[in-house]
Design an enzyme around this catalytic site. Structure first.
Site, PDB file in Angstrom:
ATOM      1  N   LYS A   1      20.771  20.580 -36.287  1.00 52.06           N
ATOM      2  CA  LYS A   1      20.218  20.357 -37.675  1.00 52.06           C
ATOM      3  C   LYS A   1      19.488  21.735 -37.965  1.00 52.06           C
ATOM      4  CE  LYS A   1      17.047  17.105 -36.962  1.00 52.06           C
ATOM      5  NZ  LYS A   1      17.187  16.873 -35.580  1.00 52.06           N
TER       6      LYS A   1
ATOM      7  N   ARG B   1      11.373  10.384 -40.122  1.00 53.73           N
ATOM      8  CA  ARG B   1      11.742  10.135 -38.965  1.00 53.73           C
ATOM      9  C   ARG B   1      11.664   8.429 -38.702  1.00 53.73           C
ATOM     10  NH1 ARG B   1      11.632  15.250 -36.497  1.00 53.73           N
ATOM     11  NH2 ARG B   1      12.392  15.150 -34.431  1.00 53.73           N
TER      12      ARG B   1
ATOM     13  N   ARG C   1      19.995  25.290 -24.562  1.00 57.08           N
ATOM     14  CA  ARG C   1      18.943  25.731 -25.515  1.00 57.08           C
ATOM     15  C   ARG C   1      17.408  26.110 -24.784  1.00 57.08           C
ATOM     16  NH1 ARG C   1      17.211  22.343 -30.705  1.00 57.08           N
ATOM     17  NH2 ARG C   1      15.936  21.231 -29.338  1.00 57.08           N
TER      18      ARG C   1
ATOM     19  N   ARG D   1      11.245  25.576 -25.104  1.00 55.98           N
ATOM     20  CA  ARG D   1      10.308  24.913 -25.906  1.00 55.98           C
ATOM     21  C   ARG D   1       9.733  24.041 -24.831  1.00 55.98           C
ATOM     22  NH1 ARG D   1      13.252  22.309 -31.193  1.00 55.98           N
ATOM     23  NH2 ARG D   1      12.119  20.476 -30.279  1.00 55.98           N
TER      24      ARG D   1
ATOM     25  N   ARG E   1      13.469  11.692 -25.844  1.00 55.81           N
ATOM     26  CA  ARG E   1      13.555  11.846 -27.260  1.00 55.81           C
ATOM     27  C   ARG E   1      14.808  11.406 -27.880  1.00 55.81           C
ATOM     28  NH1 ARG E   1      13.611  18.055 -27.773  1.00 55.81           N
ATOM     29  NH2 ARG E   1      13.767  17.663 -29.964  1.00 55.81           N
TER      30      ARG E   1
END
Ligand code: AMP
Length: 189
Positions: free
Chosen positions: A14, A89, A128, A134, A145
């Site tokens: 995204k 969301r 990632r 992160r 998630r």
């Protein structure tokens, strides 16, 4: 003028595609996740309120998220359009957004959903994690998630389909392939 929302599971690309769309359409990219991360790194009150939820892969409560988005949408750079990435969301947030825009005689023009296979997005996010570090990129949190996404966010695709706003694009493939699909889908619209 384009007012749009981008949805898709974490790891579907995204953020990358949002940047592509925003450059092309010359509209601001509003990522609620990025606003939260920025506030966390600056140690602001908003960051403190959001941090624990984000680290667990839970959604930040609407009492924190909604006023933040409201304030952002009142900034003058949004008057010629915007791309919201990460908000709404939930169906409840989608309704809030609708009411918010209706109150200024406005509405969304389009909702773009980037779809992606669960195992593929887990693979991408683990990759990632090695680069971005992160705080919510550990495998357990990633799986959580995704579950939260399927349960709370996927229903908004149906909500927007019913409102004739939804365009779906397959998120599998290279960045360029997905960007080309998005350009094509948006042209048709
Ligand atoms: P993202 O960068 O979009 O993947 O968002 C990272 C995290 O920020 C999410 O897992 C949530 O904890 C939080 N977050 C971002 N947007 C929202 C939202 N609209 N509502 C609640 N929590 C959010």
């Amino acid at each position: 003028m384009t007012r749009m929302v981008l949805i898709g599971p974490p790891g579907a690309g995204k953020g990358t595609q949002a940047k592509h769309i925003c450059e092309k359409l010359n509209i601001p990219h509003i990522s609620t996740g990025e606003i939260f991360r920025q506030n966390i790194s600056e140690g602001t009150e908003l960051g403190v309120r959001a941090k624990d939820y984000i680290e667990k892969g839970e959604y930040v409560p609407d009492s924190v998220t909604v006023p933040m988005v409201k304030a952002r949408l009142q900034c003058p750079d949004t008057k010629d359009g915007f791309l919201l990435d990460g908000f709404p969301r939930t169906v409840a947030q989608a309704r809030v957004l609708h009411d918010l825009l209706a109150s200024i005689d406005s509405d969304l023009d389009m909702v773009l959903e980037i779809t992606a296979d669960t195992e593929e997005v887990i693979k991408r996010m683990l990759n990632r994690a090695k680069v971005e570090h992160r705080p919510d990129d550990t495998e357990d949190v990633i799986r959580h998630r995704l579950e939260v996404y399927r349960e709370l966010t996927e229903p908004i695709a149906t909500y927007y389909e019913e409102h004739d706003l939804l365009i779906q694009v397959d998120g599998l493939g290279t960045i360029e392939e997905v960007s080309a699909r998005i350009d094509e889908a948006m042209k048709k619209n």
